[in-house]
Design an enzyme around this catalytic site. Structure first.
Site, PDB file in Angstrom:
ATOM      1  N   CYS A   2       0.837  -1.191   0.000  1.00  0.00           N
ATOM      2  CA  CYS A   2       0.000   0.000   0.000  1.00  0.00           C
ATOM      3  C   CYS A   2       0.878   1.249   0.000  1.00  0.00           C
ATOM      4  CB  CYS A   2      -0.937   0.094   1.206  1.00  0.00           C
ATOM      5  SG  CYS A   2      -1.997  -1.322   1.433  1.00  0.00           S
ATOM      6  N   GLU A 454      15.941 -15.949 -13.187  1.00  0.00           N
ATOM      7  CA  GLU A 454      15.474 -14.567 -13.247  1.00  0.00           C
ATOM      8  C   GLU A 454      14.679 -14.335 -14.541  1.00  0.00           C
ATOM      9  OE1 GLU A 454      14.765 -12.140 -11.674  1.00  0.00           O
ATOM     10  OE2 GLU A 454      14.894 -10.375 -12.947  1.00  0.00           O
ATOM     11  N   LYS A 458      10.798 -13.179 -14.631  1.00  0.00           N
ATOM     12  CA  LYS A 458      10.401 -11.949 -15.326  1.00  0.00           C
ATOM     13  C   LYS A 458       9.269 -12.246 -16.294  1.00  0.00           C
ATOM     14  CE  LYS A 458      11.677  -9.513 -13.698  1.00  0.00           C
ATOM     15  NZ  LYS A 458      12.439  -9.101 -12.565  1.00  0.00           N
ATOM     16  N   GLU A 461       5.912 -13.191 -14.346  1.00  0.00           N
ATOM     17  CA  GLU A 461       5.227 -12.170 -13.545  1.00  0.00           C
ATOM     18  C   GLU A 461       4.578 -11.085 -14.386  1.00  0.00           C
ATOM     19  OE1 GLU A 461       7.437  -9.764 -10.684  1.00  0.00           O
ATOM     20  OE2 GLU A 461       9.205  -9.820 -11.944  1.00  0.00           O
ATOM     21  N   HIS A 477      15.777 -35.158 -15.841  1.00  0.00           N
ATOM     22  CA  HIS A 477      15.433 -35.954 -14.648  1.00  0.00           C
ATOM     23  C   HIS A 477      13.958 -35.800 -14.276  1.00  0.00           C
ATOM     24  CE1 HIS A 477      19.522 -37.255 -13.866  1.00  0.00           C
ATOM     25  NE2 HIS A 477      19.928 -36.023 -14.131  1.00  0.00           N
TER      26      HIS A 477
END
Ligand code: M6R
Length: 576
Positions: A2, A454, A458, A461, A477
């Site tokens: 917030c 990363e 990216k 999201e 595997h």
């Protein structure tokens, strides 16, 4: 999470607050509202959505508070949006944090007076009750704080125009202008009005009438007014459609700035590392991938280093002794998981942080600043490459090669624009191809496996495409079972594991995968291949390309996606 903005001065408060809240939308944007001290009473306007969707006309008054929300208690609706008022609507409050004992306080205050489901609403009612007992605002603040358990940055405005604010566990900054004051979650809302700031300390409370007074535990305190380095232009979009795009493109400058660390501070950090029995390096989200890369750099200097995300490291707090060092990676310096860990360990602390004056910065023994300037897009971009730069520089400094290392990092920074420019067309094509996919896999080995994590975060999201990242060796595997005709698999072909990653990509291709590669030498058989220059800090160059790929993919996937404000997320995760 917030965002909070309070303004008092000679300008129209709702106009100043609205603009300020836009700068804080990275902290949450599911609902918003403003209250001003109008004539003759408080005026409140609030609702679901961003402040621009909620407020389309100015409210009168030169004093007011505003809020942009990331819901914790109570669903997203107009009633639960802030500001919250007391029964007689004479006090309005905005709050960031969580009041842990709100249920108990609700019962004590009488359930019937409550309108919302929020924890915040206890605050205006508590103030209302206290005002019946005293008109001494200092005493009133102390009494209210004594009742509250949990974390809060809260600002209340009374219909008489007085403002009171208190903080514990959530950030609050006082902006000091010419005949005007601001109380905000960070400095960005007031940069265009003033660059003078007081970073309020834990359990400080503030009363603003004609001027301001700061107190802590009943004592009046003189806090230093600091000059903020950031400026309003840095916090603007500078003509780009999105902050994220601007922040990707400005990395030539930000990486260079990160490479120029204050010599003495760098030496102090080196000393802390050298003297530590063991080094723990930690962070969350993108900052945790920086920590993983950082651990691999420090290990090369012979440092005994462990890496773990802050929320998990907390469960191991008893293993961390006062002879150890905890290095905390963070853009905001306000991540609750990180701050909570630091509260629970006795070790020495080093922060690698972007926001000067943040709680992490103030609570750490020593800080190194990323110097990235304000990062407003929710997805971390320039902060990550800044973190890598500082960590690399630390490695060089530990090896007594600071100047050599700095030169190399500056050279890397100079290749960023060229890398982005040369890869633009392929990234555009690859992003069109990825934009209608449901699953994307990233693989890399050695250091590239952290870059692949990363890259994957990216992409997911901001484009909402499911994505996972693995060390190349791990793929066969288990996860290889998910590869079918047309599944995109993206591999990083640089560094130690390059040839093995190539074999893993070929294995995926023979099971139907569309393979995309990034490396210094174009290879055949790939759906798309992104070429980047040779460099000793190749992870920085790979990262900027993946940031652009995620950004373009999000835009191609759905025109309604705003990459600066991905759904359900907030930039500063100030709750555990
Ligand atoms: O401010 P911090 O670096 O401490 O934030 C940590 C994470 O919340 C942050 O990196 C998050 O994962 C971003 N959304 C990543 O883009």
């Amino acid at each position: 999470m917030c965002g909070i903005v309070c303004y008092t001065g000679e300008k129209n408060a709702s106009k100043v607050i609205k603009k300020g809240l836009e700068k804080l939308e990275y902290r949450g944007y599911d609902s918003a509202g403003i209250a001003t001290v109008g004539n003759p009473s408080l005026k409140v306007s609030k609702g679901e959505g961003t402040i621009n969707q909620v407020l389309n006309k100015e409210l009168d008054g030169n004093t007011g508070i505003g809020h942009t929300r990331w819901a914790t208690h109570g669903k997203v609706n107009k009633t639960n949006a802030h500001p919250h008022t007391c029964s007689k609507e004479k006090i309005a409050v905005v709050h960031n944090g969580i009041i842990d004992n709100h249920e108990e306080l609700r019962k004590e205050l009488g359930e019937e007076r409550f309108k919302s489901e929020t924890d915040t609403e206890v605050i205006p009612h508590l103030i209302e009750e206290q005002l019946k007992k005293t008109d001494d605002l200092e005493k009133l603040c102390r009494n209210v704080i004594n009742k509250l358990e949990g974390s809060y940055a809260a600002v209340a405005v009374l219909d008489t125009g007085e403002k009171i604010a208190f903080r514990k566990g959530s950030p609050l900054v006082l902006g000091v202008g010419e005949d005007e004051y601001f109380l905000t979650s960070d400095v960005t809302p007031f940069l265009e009005h003033t660059r003078k700031a007081v970073f309020l300390e834990e359990e400080d409370y503030v009363i603003i009438k004609d001027d301001y007074q700061i107190y802590n535990s009943g004592e009046k305190i003189d806090r230093e007014v600091k000059q903020v380095d950031w400026n309003a232009e840095q916090a603007s979009k500078k003509g780009y459609d999105h902050y994220m795009h601007k922040e990707i493109e400005e990395q030539t400058e930000t990486v260079k700035r990160a490479a120029f660390q204050d010599r003495k501070d760098l030496q102090k950090a080196v000393k802390l590392i050298e003297e530590a029995e063991k080094v723990y390096i930690t962070g969350c989200g993108t900052s945790s991938f920086a920590a993983e890369l950082g651990a691999s750099y420090l290990r090369e200097t012979g440092t005994d280093v462990e890496v773990e995300q802050a929320h998990e490291l907390e469960y191991r707090k008893d293993e961390i002794s006062e002879d150890d060092l905890v290095i905390s990676m963070s853009q905001s310096g306000e991540t609750a998981d990180l701050l909570s860990l630091l509260n629970k360990v006795d070790a020495e602390t080093l922060a690698i942080v972007n926001v000067v004056g943040s709680t992490l910065d103030r609570n750490s023994r020593q800080s190194l600043y990323i110097n990235a300037g304000p990062e407003i897009g929710v997805a971390s971009t320039k902060a990550f490459t800044g973190q890598l730069t500082v960590l690399k520089l630390l490695q060089y400094a530990l090896e007594d090669k600071t100047e050599e290392g700095r030169k190399e990092l500056v050279q890397t920074s100079e290749k960023i624009s060229e890398t982005l420019e040369n890869s633009r067309e392929t990234v555009r094509e690859a992003s069109k191809y990825l934009s209608d996919k449901e699953d994307v896999y990233f693989i890399g080995r050695h250091r590239s496996r952290f870059v692949s994590k990363e890259a994957s975060l990216k992409l997911k999201e901001i484009s909402y495409i499911h994505s996972e990242a693995f060390p190349g060796g791990e793929f066969k595997h288990g996860t290889l079972a998910l590869v079918e005709q047309g599944t995109p698999v993206i591999g990083i072909l640089t560094g130690k594991g390059e040839n093995d990653t190539l074999s893993n990509l070929v294995e995926a291709k023979s099971r139907g995968a569309d393979i995309i590669g990034i490396g210094t030498e174009e290879k055949t058989g790939f759906k798309h291949f992104i070429e980047i220059p040779e460099d000793s800090n190749t992870e920085i160059l790979e990262t900027v390309v993946f940031q652009l790929l995620a950004y373009r993919t999000a835009l191609n996937r759905d025109k309604d996606i705003n990459p600066d404000r991905p759904r359900n997320l907030a930039k500063s995760v100030t709750v555990k």
